[in-house]
Design an enzyme around this catalytic site. Structure first.
Site, short mmCIF file in Angstrom:
data_model
loop_
_atom_site.label_atom_id
_atom_site.label_comp_id
_atom_site.label_asym_id
_atom_site.label_seq_id
_atom_site.Cartn_x
_atom_site.Cartn_y
_atom_site.Cartn_z
N HIS A 1 105.80 42.62 53.05
CA HIS A 1 106.88 42.29 52.11
C HIS A 1 107.54 43.52 51.49
CE1 HIS A 1 106.88 37.96 52.10
NE2 HIS A 1 105.56 37.92 52.01
N HIS B 1 109.51 34.75 56.48
CA HIS B 1 110.55 35.56 55.85
C HIS B 1 111.38 36.36 56.85
CE1 HIS B 1 109.97 35.11 51.45
NE2 HIS B 1 108.79 34.66 51.84
#
Length: 509
Positions: free
Chosen positions: A241, A301
């Site tokens: 991330h 994502h």
């Protein structure tokens, strides 16, 4: 049972270090959990009772041992971290719900993406003979397909990182390690667009060639040829991330990618953190140098819809902030979108370990792998979990979004409508159907606020590599290191600040 990686016994957990520095940051060979090898049909002796840094209790089979008294401050931090993780899940659920408003809305969004942020003539777009077809020819998506790195300007004197001139020159180890050192010391200085586009184009070509084998890849340690007496390993990295410090610290602890120290990044490089573009640049630089040293899965994502969401995305804005909101920035983001569409959805290691970002499917018994492999044509958007989703789409969605649960069956996932959670019986059935020994997934901060967690009777592992996720959760990060001798080691870490990272030496292979 196949050869290679058998079902794993109880771990021999090492005692926690007394060094405050080692507790916070670990050592290059410390804070690890080793799962010993087993011969077929072994007789397993219970490990000696000892303190477990993972679970805070005595590790040992058949023993009832009182847990050590938890530290109140650490407990509060863990509770706050879990609360944040829960809120994050609800944010993602809201985004998923918005993405399910219908195919028409998604189609309109894609049309906007093809024309947004593109310079237009003065006045009305339709004035003076300007047509929608002209928009398409100059859209970011069209430019992403046609723009060559050599067409972009050379970096100016303000950039002091490694250079690759001309941009089509063969990749070198000096450039790749220079990039590692550059990001160690200058994390806020982006790689020039000229060089980033070179890495993106190289990665797309490699991934396109791999995609001919379908979205579920076969990896192996046991059949690779290495130099005599050279260890061969595969490092499984969980969610990052955009937290560049974690990747650099992992490089320091377990070594950089190489032909004998390969990496499998299990999705969710994007969003949340500020340096996903730098992480991608490092991964693709090693991939360009040694294609087989890097494998990257798609996570939930790696999705254009989530990247653009204000609450739980951020990668789209990161790219545009670093490379411009008009022209080059949108074009670079669309190059990433082309790569998302080619990332594999899962891998099988030595026909023993199934690795996927999210989890297993709610589908009919025996159907998951068949349906997952049917997703041969993919786009930059993950399918919507709407009422009309096909079985093939649902397998894709579950591979990206599903979470384990402690009770049997497949149920609604608290993350959002249309998403599923799966129980230990689903894991057991999948392993029996396939003959695999273990499932490894990522996707969430483990419930013990560590970087590693064991579920479903030790047949399912979660590995999460972003330590102190978003600067709020206080969790450890971890990677799994698989060796040719069939051992698996969980290497835990807490990434230090960049001031500390600047002091360490990340060695070339």
């Amino acid at each position: 049972m196949h050869g290679g990686y058998p079902r794993l016994p109880s771990a021999a957990f090492p005692r926690a270090s007394n060094s405050l520095y080692e507790q916070n940051y670990g050592t290059p060979h410390g804070n690890n959990v080793t799962f010993p090898r087993l011969a077929p049909s072994p007789t397993v002796s219970p490990p000696a009772a000892q303190s477990s840094p993972f679970f805070g209790v005595q590790a040992g089979q058949g023993q009832s041992v009182r847990a050590t008294q938890p530290d109140p401050q650490a407990t509060l931090l863990q509770e706050l971290g879990l609360a944040y993780s829960g809120l994050e899940g609800f944010d993602e659920a809201a985004s998923v719900g918005q993405a399910q408003l219908g195919a028409q809305m998604q189609s309109q969004l894609k049309h906007l993406l093809d024309t947004a942020d593109t310079p237009r003539p003065l006045g009305s777009p339709m004035a003076q003979g300007f047509s929608p077809q002209a928009w398409g020819a100059s859209s970011p998506k069209a430019k992403a397909a046609s723009t060559k790195p050599s067409e972009l300007r050379q970096p100016g004197p303000e950039y002091r990182g490694p250079q690759l001139e001309p941009p089509d020159t063969p990749m070198t180890l000096d450039f790749v390690m220079g990039l590692v050192r550059h990001f160690q010391h200058h994390k806020t200085t982006p790689l020039p667009a000229r060089y980033l586009c070179r890495l993106l184009d190289d990665a797309e070509r490699i991934l396109e060639a791999r995609d001919k084998d379908g979205p579920v890849h076969q990896l192996s340690l046991s059949t690779r040829r290495t130099r005599p007496n050279e260890p061969d390993s595969l490092v499984i990295v969980g969610d990052l991330h955009g937290q560049l410090a974690d990747l650099l610290w992992i490089f320091f602890k377990v070594g950089v990618p190489s032909p004998s120290n390969r990496y499998l990044v299990n999705g969710d490089v994007c969003d949340r953190g500020e340096n996903a573009t730098e992480i991608w640049a490092l991964l693709f630089a090693f991939m360009a140098l040694w294609p087989d040293s890097i494998h990257v899965h798609r996570g939930n994502h790696e999705d254009r819809l989530l990247n653009m969401d204000y609450h739980c995305g951020g990668f789209y804005d990161e790219v545009l902030r670093k490379y411009g909101r008009h022209g080059i920035g949108p074009m670079i983001y669309e190059k990433f979108g082309r790569i998302f569409a080619r990332l594999p959805l899962a891998s099988v290691i030595d026909n023993q370990i199934f690795v996927v970002h999210g989890g297993l499917s709610r589908g009919a018994p025996g159907s998951f792998l068949r349906l997952l492999r049917a997703n041969r044509t993919r786009t930059a958007e993950i399918p919507s979990a709407s009422a009309g989703a096909s079985a093939v789409d649902l397998a894709f969605i579950d591979a990206m979004w599903a979470d384990p649960q402690d009770y049997p069956g497949s149920t609604q996932n608290p993350r959002g409508p249309g998403l599923s959670a799966f129980g230990p019986d689903v894991t057991e059935r999948f392993l029996q159907e396939t003959g695999y020994a273990l499932v490894v997934r990522s996707h969430q901060v483990p419930p013990n606020n560590d970087g590693f967690f064991v579920h479903h009777n030790r047949k399912l592992f979660t590995v999460f590599s972003a330590s102190n996720y978003c600067g709020l959760t206080g969790n450890q990060g971890a990677v799994l290191v698989l060796k040719k001798d069939s051992s698996i080691e969980a290497v835990r870490h807490m990434a230090p600040p960049f001031e500390r990272l600047k002091e360490v030496v990340i060695e070339a292979p």
